[in-house]
Enzyme design. Sequence first.
Site, PDB file in Angstrom:
ATOM      1  N   HIS A 109     -18.128  -7.523  -1.826  1.00  0.00           N
ATOM      2  CA  HIS A 109     -17.727  -7.359  -0.429  1.00  0.00           C
ATOM      3  C   HIS A 109     -18.273  -8.470   0.477  1.00  0.00           C
ATOM      4  O   HIS A 109     -17.551  -8.970   1.346  1.00  0.00           O
ATOM      5  CB  HIS A 109     -18.174  -5.986   0.077  1.00  0.00           C
ATOM      6  CG  HIS A 109     -17.313  -5.448   1.167  1.00  0.00           C
ATOM      7  ND1 HIS A 109     -17.077  -4.100   1.338  1.00  0.00           N
ATOM      8  CD2 HIS A 109     -16.608  -6.060   2.150  1.00  0.00           C
ATOM      9  CE1 HIS A 109     -16.269  -3.920   2.375  1.00  0.00           C
ATOM     10  NE2 HIS A 109     -15.988  -5.094   2.879  1.00  0.00           N
ATOM     11  N   ASP A 137      -5.681  -1.383  -0.391  1.00  0.00           N
ATOM     12  CA  ASP A 137      -6.992  -2.021  -0.354  1.00  0.00           C
ATOM     13  C   ASP A 137      -8.013  -1.088   0.283  1.00  0.00           C
ATOM     14  O   ASP A 137      -7.868  -0.690   1.441  1.00  0.00           O
ATOM     15  CB  ASP A 137      -6.905  -3.325   0.457  1.00  0.00           C
ATOM     16  CG  ASP A 137      -8.250  -4.021   0.579  1.00  0.00           C
ATOM     17  OD1 ASP A 137      -8.493  -4.964  -0.189  1.00  0.00           O
ATOM     18  OD2 ASP A 137      -9.064  -3.623   1.452  1.00  0.00           O
ATOM     19  N   LEU A 158      -4.526  -9.207  12.273  1.00  0.00           N
ATOM     20  CA  LEU A 158      -4.037  -9.172  13.660  1.00  0.00           C
ATOM     21  C   LEU A 158      -5.182  -9.276  14.660  1.00  0.00           C
ATOM     22  O   LEU A 158      -4.975  -9.034  15.852  1.00  0.00           O
ATOM     23  CB  LEU A 158      -3.264  -7.865  13.903  1.00  0.00           C
ATOM     24  CG  LEU A 158      -2.053  -7.639  12.994  1.00  0.00           C
ATOM     25  CD1 LEU A 158      -1.466  -6.253  13.212  1.00  0.00           C
ATOM     26  CD2 LEU A 158      -0.991  -8.711  13.223  1.00  0.00           C
ATOM     27  N   TYR A 194     -16.187   2.047   2.795  1.00  0.00           N
ATOM     28  CA  TYR A 194     -15.259   2.720   3.718  1.00  0.00           C
ATOM     29  C   TYR A 194     -15.375   4.241   3.617  1.00  0.00           C
ATOM     30  O   TYR A 194     -14.947   4.955   4.524  1.00  0.00           O
ATOM     31  CB  TYR A 194     -13.807   2.324   3.431  1.00  0.00           C
ATOM     32  CG  TYR A 194     -13.474   0.867   3.580  1.00  0.00           C
ATOM     33  CD1 TYR A 194     -14.367  -0.040   4.138  1.00  0.00           C
ATOM     34  CD2 TYR A 194     -12.238   0.379   3.155  1.00  0.00           C
ATOM     35  CE1 TYR A 194     -14.036  -1.390   4.249  1.00  0.00           C
ATOM     36  CE2 TYR A 194     -11.909  -0.957   3.275  1.00  0.00           C
ATOM     37  CZ  TYR A 194     -12.813  -1.839   3.802  1.00  0.00           C
ATOM     38  OH  TYR A 194     -12.475  -3.169   3.916  1.00  0.00           O
ATOM     39  N   LYS A 225     -14.008  -2.562  -3.418  1.00  0.00           N
ATOM     40  CA  LYS A 225     -15.051  -3.579  -3.240  1.00  0.00           C
ATOM     41  C   LYS A 225     -16.434  -2.970  -3.449  1.00  0.00           C
ATOM     42  O   LYS A 225     -16.669  -1.801  -3.125  1.00  0.00           O
ATOM     43  CB  LYS A 225     -14.978  -4.182  -1.827  1.00  0.00           C
ATOM     44  CG  LYS A 225     -13.590  -4.639  -1.418  1.00  0.00           C
ATOM     45  CD  LYS A 225     -13.568  -5.174   0.006  1.00  0.00           C
ATOM     46  CE  LYS A 225     -12.157  -5.283   0.531  1.00  0.00           C
ATOM     47  NZ  LYS A 225     -11.587  -3.984   0.909  1.00  0.00           N
TER      48      LYS A 225
END
Length: 277
Positions: free
Chosen positions: A109, A46, A191, A51, A76
Amino acid sequence: MTGIPEVTLNNGVRMPQLGFGVFQVPNEETTAAVTSALEAGYRSIDTAAVYGNEAGVGKALAQSGIPRDELFVTTKLWNGEQGYDRTLRAFDASLEKLGLDHVDLYLIHWPTPERDLYLETWQAFEKLAADGRVRAIGVSNFQPAHLRKVIDSSGTVPAVNQIELHPFLQQAEVRAFDAGHKIVTEAWSPLAKGGELLSHPTVRELAEQHGRTPAQVVLRWHLQLGNVIIPKSVTPARIRENLALFDFELAEADLARLAELENGQRTGPDPDTFNAA
């Protein structure tokens, strides 16, 4: 392969329930991280235009020698590229950086509601799917109100809604809407961040009880809820650890204890107010 289970999207495409995310991984480090992930057994990667590491992902995929039909690649569309024509151009740019002739999943996004371009953008997504350049189309960070507008205007239900989701922010309303419309919920930041979740006494107790790490306990919680997850790491040992989730199971009482950790705490922006370009 590591026996990663798959989910079936609402258009029949199958997607691994556990993938590898590369958010905030610099492009020059991404190739090594994705290579480690592929060697460990991940097949779903992904990334996103914003990014800045699609080229690094593409290089790792090309060097892996893994057949394309065994890989599941998500990218995205960034906010400033929304709109019909800009979306198509942005997709071409992403595809070129990835070095691929199609992606498996393409996501809007953020809804960026002030722009109010996501319906027009979705029409471009439908064209990309119809042209076979994307196997499945979906969204990221969409609230039920945004999803309703997309579905009502187009009749095409997003295959995936990727949202911030972890025990501190369990997103019951969004997950219920997704489930009711056969939209797969995918968790980013599974997480949370900063170690607060992984050092929580409940998580640590469950980890000790199961002989697992706190991260493995939280990731297993996601899997048992039916979420798709994309944990991120650049450390080979941690990359492998995040994959070792399929030889233990949390009891209902364990899941109930983790459900009690909900406190509405976001680590990222609020989709209703985030409009950055």
